[in-house]
Design a protein around this motif. Structure first.
Motif, short mmCIF file in Angstrom:
data_model
loop_
_atom_site.label_atom_id
_atom_site.label_comp_id
_atom_site.label_asym_id
_atom_site.label_seq_id
_atom_site.Cartn_x
_atom_site.Cartn_y
_atom_site.Cartn_z
N LEU A 1 0.83 -1.21 0.00
CA LEU A 1 0.00 0.00 0.00
C LEU A 1 0.86 1.25 0.00
O LEU A 1 0.55 2.23 -0.69
CB LEU A 1 -0.96 -0.02 1.19
N LEU A 2 1.95 1.23 0.74
CA LEU A 2 2.87 2.37 0.75
C LEU A 2 3.48 2.58 -0.62
O LEU A 2 3.55 3.72 -1.12
CB LEU A 2 3.97 2.14 1.80
N LEU A 3 3.91 1.52 -1.26
CA LEU A 3 4.50 1.63 -2.60
C LEU A 3 3.49 2.21 -3.59
O LEU A 3 3.83 3.04 -4.44
CB LEU A 3 4.99 0.26 -3.09
N ILE A 4 2.24 1.80 -3.47
CA ILE A 4 1.19 2.33 -4.34
C ILE A 4 1.02 3.83 -4.12
O ILE A 4 0.93 4.60 -5.07
CB ILE A 4 -0.13 1.58 -4.15
N THR A 5 1.00 4.26 -2.85
CA THR A 5 0.84 5.70 -2.58
C THR A 5 2.04 6.50 -3.06
O THR A 5 1.93 7.71 -3.27
CB THR A 5 0.62 5.98 -1.07
N GLU A 6 3.18 5.83 -3.24
CA GLU A 6 4.37 6.50 -3.76
C GLU A 6 4.40 6.51 -5.29
O GLU A 6 5.36 7.00 -5.88
CB GLU A 6 5.62 5.84 -3.21
N GLY A 7 3.37 5.94 -5.93
CA GLY A 7 3.25 6.02 -7.36
C GLY A 7 3.48 4.72 -8.13
O GLY A 7 3.32 4.69 -9.34
N SER B 1 2.71 0.94 -9.50
CA SER B 1 1.51 0.18 -9.83
C SER B 1 1.39 -1.00 -8.86
O SER B 1 2.38 -1.40 -8.22
CB SER B 1 1.59 -0.35 -11.26
N LEU B 2 0.20 -1.56 -8.79
CA LEU B 2 0.00 -2.73 -7.95
C LEU B 2 0.89 -3.87 -8.43
O LEU B 2 1.55 -4.54 -7.64
CB LEU B 2 -1.47 -3.17 -7.96
N ARG B 3 0.95 -4.06 -9.73
CA ARG B 3 1.75 -5.15 -10.30
C ARG B 3 3.22 -5.03 -9.89
O ARG B 3 3.84 -5.99 -9.43
CB ARG B 3 1.62 -5.16 -11.83
N LYS B 4 3.79 -3.82 -10.05
CA LYS B 4 5.19 -3.62 -9.69
C LYS B 4 5.41 -3.77 -8.19
O LYS B 4 6.42 -4.31 -7.74
CB LYS B 4 5.68 -2.26 -10.17
N SER B 5 4.45 -3.30 -7.41
CA SER B 5 4.55 -3.42 -5.95
C SER B 5 4.56 -4.89 -5.53
O SER B 5 5.34 -5.30 -4.68
CB SER B 5 3.40 -2.68 -5.28
N LEU B 6 3.67 -5.67 -6.14
CA LEU B 6 3.61 -7.10 -5.83
C LEU B 6 4.91 -7.81 -6.22
O LEU B 6 5.40 -8.66 -5.48
CB LEU B 6 2.42 -7.75 -6.53
N LEU B 7 5.46 -7.44 -7.37
CA LEU B 7 6.74 -8.03 -7.77
C LEU B 7 7.86 -7.67 -6.79
O LEU B 7 8.69 -8.52 -6.45
CB LEU B 7 7.12 -7.56 -9.19
N ASP C 1 -6.33 5.82 -4.87
CA ASP C 1 -6.79 7.20 -5.07
C ASP C 1 -5.62 8.17 -4.95
O ASP C 1 -5.46 9.08 -5.78
CB ASP C 1 -7.89 7.54 -4.07
N ILE C 2 -4.79 7.98 -3.95
CA ILE C 2 -3.61 8.84 -3.75
C ILE C 2 -2.67 8.72 -4.95
O ILE C 2 -2.18 9.72 -5.48
CB ILE C 2 -2.89 8.49 -2.44
N ARG C 3 -2.45 7.50 -5.39
CA ARG C 3 -1.56 7.27 -6.54
C ARG C 3 -2.09 8.01 -7.76
O ARG C 3 -1.34 8.65 -8.50
CB ARG C 3 -1.46 5.78 -6.85
N GLN C 4 -3.39 7.93 -7.98
CA GLN C 4 -3.99 8.57 -9.14
C GLN C 4 -3.80 10.09 -9.06
O GLN C 4 -3.55 10.74 -10.08
CB GLN C 4 -5.47 8.23 -9.22
N ARG C 5 -3.92 10.63 -7.88
CA ARG C 5 -3.79 12.10 -7.73
C ARG C 5 -2.37 12.60 -7.99
O ARG C 5 -2.19 13.71 -8.47
CB ARG C 5 -4.20 12.52 -6.31
N ILE C 6 -1.37 11.78 -7.65
CA ILE C 6 0.01 12.25 -7.82
C ILE C 6 0.55 12.01 -9.22
O ILE C 6 1.58 12.56 -9.60
CB ILE C 6 0.97 11.64 -6.78
N LEU C 7 -0.11 11.15 -9.99
CA LEU C 7 0.39 10.88 -11.34
C LEU C 7 -0.12 11.87 -12.35
O LEU C 7 -0.98 12.54 -12.36
CB LEU C 7 0.02 9.45 -11.78
#
Length: 64
Positions: free
Chosen positions: A16-22, A24-30, A58-64
């Motif tokens: 979740l932290l990685l996602i908020t930092e921008g 993707s879920l896929r990259k975070s899971l990897l 939602d946070i990720r979407q706002r920062i991208l």
């Protein structure tokens, strides 16, 4: 809560932290070596984690 469950909870928080930092879920899971199947099974079990996932996206979407 058993140790294995606690470990998964920590890994999910890291995702979740990685996602908020921008990331993707896929990259975070990897990065944390968790399958998408396991991730979605875990968030299905816990409504609070599911809400946190939605907020993280939602946070990720706002920062991208």
């Amino acid at each position: 809560m058993g140790k294995k469950r606690e470990d998964k909870a920590l890994v999910i928080q890291e995702i979740l932290l990685l996602i908020t930092e921008g990331k993707s879920l896929r990259k975070s899971l990897l990065d944390v070596k968790m399958s998408s199947r396991t991730f979605f099974q875990e968030i299905e079990k816990d409504e609070e984690i599911e809400k946190q996932f939605v907020r993280a996206c939602d946070i990720r979407q706002r920062i991208l």
